[in-house]
Write a protein that holds these residues in place. Sequence first.
Motif, PDB file in Angstrom:
ATOM      1  N   LYS A 226      84.713  74.490 -28.553  1.00  7.64           N
ATOM      2  CA  LYS A 226      86.030  74.477 -27.929  1.00  7.64           C
ATOM      3  C   LYS A 226      85.956  75.140 -26.548  1.00  7.64           C
ATOM      4  O   LYS A 226      84.964  75.787 -26.214  1.00  7.64           O
ATOM      5  CB  LYS A 226      87.035  75.234 -28.808  1.00  7.64           C
ATOM      6  N   ASP A 227      87.003  74.976 -25.767  1.00  9.72           N
ATOM      7  CA  ASP A 227      87.078  75.637 -24.461  1.00  9.72           C
ATOM      8  C   ASP A 227      87.725  77.000 -24.621  1.00  9.72           C
ATOM      9  O   ASP A 227      88.909  77.090 -24.945  1.00  9.72           O
ATOM     10  CB  ASP A 227      87.901  74.796 -23.482  1.00  9.72           C
ATOM     11  N   PRO A 228      86.968  78.075 -24.385  1.00  8.01           N
ATOM     12  CA  PRO A 228      87.555  79.422 -24.489  1.00  8.01           C
ATOM     13  C   PRO A 228      88.378  79.746 -23.250  1.00  8.01           C
ATOM     14  O   PRO A 228      88.407  78.975 -22.287  1.00  8.01           O
ATOM     15  CB  PRO A 228      86.319  80.315 -24.568  1.00  8.01           C
ATOM     16  N   ALA A 229      89.018  80.895 -23.249  1.00  9.10           N
ATOM     17  CA  ALA A 229      89.830  81.314 -22.098  1.00  9.10           C
ATOM     18  C   ALA A 229      89.005  81.379 -20.820  1.00  9.10           C
ATOM     19  O   ALA A 229      89.520  81.137 -19.721  1.00  9.10           O
ATOM     20  CB  ALA A 229      90.455  82.670 -22.391  1.00  9.10           C
ATOM     21  N   GLU A 230      87.719  81.672 -20.951  1.00 10.93           N
ATOM     22  CA  GLU A 230      86.859  81.793 -19.768  1.00 10.93           C
ATOM     23  C   GLU A 230      86.665  80.445 -19.059  1.00 10.93           C
ATOM     24  O   GLU A 230      86.240  80.420 -17.895  1.00 10.93           O
ATOM     25  CB  GLU A 230      85.492  82.357 -20.159  1.00 10.93           C
ATOM     26  N   TYR A 231      86.956  79.344 -19.749  1.00 10.88           N
ATOM     27  CA  TYR A 231      86.802  78.048 -19.083  1.00 10.88           C
ATOM     28  C   TYR A 231      87.679  77.995 -17.839  1.00 10.88           C
ATOM     29  O   TYR A 231      87.228  77.622 -16.752  1.00 10.88           O
ATOM     30  CB  TYR A 231      87.152  76.896 -20.022  1.00 10.88           C
ATOM     31  N   GLU A 232      88.936  78.360 -17.979  1.00 13.16           N
ATOM     32  CA  GLU A 232      89.826  78.376 -16.822  1.00 13.16           C
ATOM     33  C   GLU A 232      89.800  79.736 -16.111  1.00 13.16           C
ATOM     34  O   GLU A 232      89.922  79.802 -14.889  1.00 13.16           O
ATOM     35  CB  GLU A 232      91.256  78.030 -17.247  1.00 13.16           C
ATOM     36  N   GLY A 233      89.618  80.805 -16.859  1.00 17.87           N
ATOM     37  CA  GLY A 233      89.677  82.138 -16.272  1.00 17.87           C
ATOM     38  C   GLY A 233      88.496  82.482 -15.399  1.00 17.87           C
ATOM     39  O   GLY A 233      88.607  83.311 -14.481  1.00 17.87           O
ATOM     40  N   LYS A 234      87.332  81.873 -15.653  1.00 17.80           N
ATOM     41  CA  LYS A 234      86.123  82.167 -14.885  1.00 17.80           C
ATOM     42  C   LYS A 234      85.544  80.933 -14.191  1.00 17.80           C
ATOM     43  O   LYS A 234      84.558  81.041 -13.473  1.00 17.80           O
ATOM     44  CB  LYS A 234      85.040  82.734 -15.816  1.00 17.80           C
ATOM     45  N   GLY A 235      86.155  79.776 -14.416  1.00 18.83           N
ATOM     46  CA  GLY A 235      85.529  78.529 -13.999  1.00 18.83           C
ATOM     47  C   GLY A 235      85.930  77.971 -12.657  1.00 18.83           C
ATOM     48  O   GLY A 235      85.274  77.062 -12.145  1.00 18.83           O
ATOM     49  N   TYR A 236      87.008  78.488 -12.053  1.00 22.98           N
ATOM     50  CA  TYR A 236      87.461  77.993 -10.751  1.00 22.98           C
ATOM     51  C   TYR A 236      87.145  79.022  -9.670  1.00 22.98           C
ATOM     52  O   TYR A 236      87.603  80.170  -9.738  1.00 22.98           O
ATOM     53  CB  TYR A 236      88.964  77.711 -10.770  1.00 22.98           C
ATOM     54  N   ILE A 237      86.376  78.597  -8.666  1.00 22.80           N
ATOM     55  CA  ILE A 237      85.908  79.502  -7.621  1.00 22.80           C
ATOM     56  C   ILE A 237      86.416  79.019  -6.268  1.00 22.80           C
ATOM     57  O   ILE A 237      86.267  77.850  -5.920  1.00 22.80           O
ATOM     58  CB  ILE A 237      84.366  79.563  -7.587  1.00 22.80           C
ATOM     59  N   LEU A 238      87.014  79.917  -5.498  1.00 23.03           N
ATOM     60  CA  LEU A 238      87.497  79.569  -4.167  1.00 23.03           C
ATOM     61  C   LEU A 238      86.342  79.132  -3.266  1.00 23.03           C
ATOM     62  O   LEU A 238      85.261  79.725  -3.295  1.00 23.03           O
ATOM     63  CB  LEU A 238      88.202  80.761  -3.534  1.00 23.03           C
ATOM     64  N   LYS A 239      86.582  78.105  -2.476  1.00 24.99           N
ATOM     65  CA  LYS A 239      85.583  77.684  -1.501  1.00 24.99           C
ATOM     66  C   LYS A 239      85.396  78.764  -0.431  1.00 24.99           C
ATOM     67  O   LYS A 239      84.275  79.050  -0.019  1.00 24.99           O
ATOM     68  CB  LYS A 239      85.999  76.368  -0.853  1.00 24.99           C
ATOM     69  N   GLU A 240      86.499  79.341   0.020  1.00 28.31           N
ATOM     70  CA  GLU A 240      86.458  80.370   1.058  1.00 28.31           C
ATOM     71  C   GLU A 240      87.186  81.623   0.564  1.00 28.31           C
ATOM     72  O   GLU A 240      88.131  81.534  -0.219  1.00 28.31           O
ATOM     73  CB  GLU A 240      87.131  79.885   2.342  1.00 28.31           C
ATOM     74  N   ALA A 241      86.773  82.784   1.072  1.00 27.44           N
ATOM     75  CA  ALA A 241      87.431  84.032   0.683  1.00 27.44           C
ATOM     76  C   ALA A 241      88.827  84.138   1.294  1.00 27.44           C
ATOM     77  O   ALA A 241      89.756  84.656   0.671  1.00 27.44           O
ATOM     78  CB  ALA A 241      86.580  85.221   1.108  1.00 27.44           C
ATOM     79  N   GLU A 242      88.973  83.655   2.516  1.00 23.72           N
ATOM     80  CA  GLU A 242      90.260  83.692   3.198  1.00 23.72           C
ATOM     81  C   GLU A 242      90.827  82.277   3.285  1.00 23.72           C
ATOM     82  O   GLU A 242      90.139  81.346   3.716  1.00 23.72           O
ATOM     83  CB  GLU A 242      90.096  84.279   4.606  1.00 23.72           C
ATOM     84  N   ASN A 243      92.115  82.129   2.924  1.00 19.48           N
ATOM     85  CA  ASN A 243      92.695  80.789   2.852  1.00 19.48           C
ATOM     86  C   ASN A 243      94.036  80.655   3.568  1.00 19.48           C
ATOM     87  O   ASN A 243      94.788  79.710   3.318  1.00 19.48           O
ATOM     88  CB  ASN A 243      92.837  80.387   1.383  1.00 19.48           C
ATOM     89  N   GLY A 244      94.334  81.593   4.449  1.00 17.18           N
ATOM     90  CA  GLY A 244      95.535  81.491   5.255  1.00 17.18           C
ATOM     91  C   GLY A 244      96.794  81.357   4.421  1.00 17.18           C
ATOM     92  O   GLY A 244      97.020  82.125   3.477  1.00 17.18           O
ATOM     93  N   ASP A 245      97.607  80.354   4.745  1.00 17.01           N
ATOM     94  CA  ASP A 245      98.868  80.131   4.039  1.00 17.01           C
ATOM     95  C   ASP A 245      98.709  79.296   2.769  1.00 17.01           C
ATOM     96  O   ASP A 245      99.683  79.082   2.053  1.00 17.01           O
ATOM     97  CB  ASP A 245      99.873  79.435   4.973  1.00 17.01           C
ATOM     98  N   ALA A 246      97.515  78.821   2.519  1.00 12.83           N
ATOM     99  CA  ALA A 246      97.303  77.993   1.332  1.00 12.83           C
ATOM    100  C   ALA A 246      97.485  78.828   0.063  1.00 12.83           C
ATOM    101  O   ALA A 246      97.093  79.998   0.010  1.00 12.83           O
ATOM    102  CB  ALA A 246      95.911  77.378   1.354  1.00 12.83           C
ATOM    103  N   LYS A 247      98.057  78.219  -0.956  1.00 15.70           N
ATOM    104  CA  LYS A 247      98.285  78.917  -2.223  1.00 15.70           C
ATOM    105  C   LYS A 247      96.969  79.154  -2.947  1.00 15.70           C
ATOM    106  O   LYS A 247      96.092  78.290  -2.968  1.00 15.70           O
ATOM    107  CB  LYS A 247      99.215  78.084  -3.103  1.00 15.70           C
ATOM    108  N   VAL A 248      96.822  80.320  -3.544  1.00 13.60           N
ATOM    109  CA  VAL A 248      95.656  80.653  -4.364  1.00 13.60           C
ATOM    110  C   VAL A 248      96.143  80.899  -5.785  1.00 13.60           C
ATOM    111  O   VAL A 248      96.902  81.835  -6.035  1.00 13.60           O
ATOM    112  CB  VAL A 248      94.926  81.899  -3.825  1.00 13.60           C
ATOM    113  N   ASN A 249      95.744  80.045  -6.713  1.00  7.13           N
ATOM    114  CA  ASN A 249      96.155  80.222  -8.107  1.00  7.13           C
ATOM    115  C   ASN A 249      95.613  81.534  -8.676  1.00  7.13           C
ATOM    116  O   ASN A 249      94.556  82.021  -8.261  1.00  7.13           O
ATOM    117  CB  ASN A 249      95.665  79.053  -8.958  1.00  7.13           C
TER     118      ASN A 249
END
Length: 401
Positions: free
Chosen positions: A140-163
């Motif tokens: 099954k997909d544990p919580a870490e699938y979504e909690g650890k699986g999405y990585i920002l392309k850049e550290a700074e993203n201006g006005d763009a929303k960061v989930n």
Amino acid sequence: MIAQKISSLILFSMFIGSTYAQTNDPIFNKLTNKLEQIAGDGPIVGFSVAIVNEDGTLFESGFGFADKKANIKYTENSLQNIGSISKTFIGIALLKAQELGKLNLNDDINDYLPFKVVHPKFKNTPITIRQLASHTSSIKDPAEYEGKGYILKEAENGDAKVNGNFRSPDEMMSLGDYLEAILSEDGKWYKKKTFSKYPPGGMFNYSNIGAGLAAYVLEQATGESFPAFTQKHIFDPLEMTSSGWSFDTIDLSMHSKLYADAETELAFYKLVNYPDGGLISSSHDLAKYLSEIISGYAGSGTILSEESYELLFKPQLTDENHKDRSDREYNDEYNMGVFMGMSSKGQIGHTGGDPSVVTHMFFNEKTKTGKLLLVNTELDKKSVQEFIAIWRALIAHENEL
């Protein structure tokens, strides 16, 4: 998991490009005008579509914006993540690897892995590659699938929303390390409840982690990275020149912005478990792929043998593998080939969804005509109605084309 939620919401409720749609052909003009009307009235920022058969692309075009602020139109060549349609590429790759004698779908995954993966309640029952490919592995997909699986392309993203679940770029890790952390008994995120109460080969349970594991098994079996293997055996033969598994393998200037809503850009992100949903492509490239899949179904495919294509589409599930088996027309979980979804109504393909990404790709097994839709905007109750309207427009015109 996100893909399942979006898919359920939607389900409930020769290359001819867009220039051709502006000719005097009434069918092209009718479909183009209808899609332009839908795009103008709805909150989806940008989308692209294609209709194909085994001979090639019948219609492709883009609507709305790839970058609303910069007034850049979304076209059939605009790029974006395609979500879980990516899993079908794992299926093709596994069958190619089997053709090459590198693995067998019935093999125990531990024949290849550098760490052990066993069901804690059924330690003597092996998990096979085929079970991963039909979502019956018990993983099954544990919580870490979504909690650890999405990585920002850049550290700074201006006005763009960061989930809230987007991680910093310095938290990126390899696919192997990620899977080991979740699935190995010695892994730092290991939990017994990551495995269902059913034995391997039992109940259907859609698993993104299982899909990533299948791609990782392929890497271990072939000695090639998954991106290199798919480039050699899928993208290059089909001349999918704009597709890739990471930002550094595509033309970033052609990548659409993603939108959390009609007015809010979402920060670019990448997936640690990238084979399950991280392919970046366009409707133009995917149309070539879908046409090849239809050709394979018809017995004239080029990238796999006829025997492999038969296996790709061979149903693996029965009522015994399901608790509740929906017969909706575009339910890609009614049955499963090798990472190839099948509805009870003769529609074959896959849906996809990730943050601000929604996709559909299906063909009709009787008419052998297929269609696809890529959207760059998160769906809510209003925009899902627009998505449905677009899809219905494609349905209404596919046979006319």
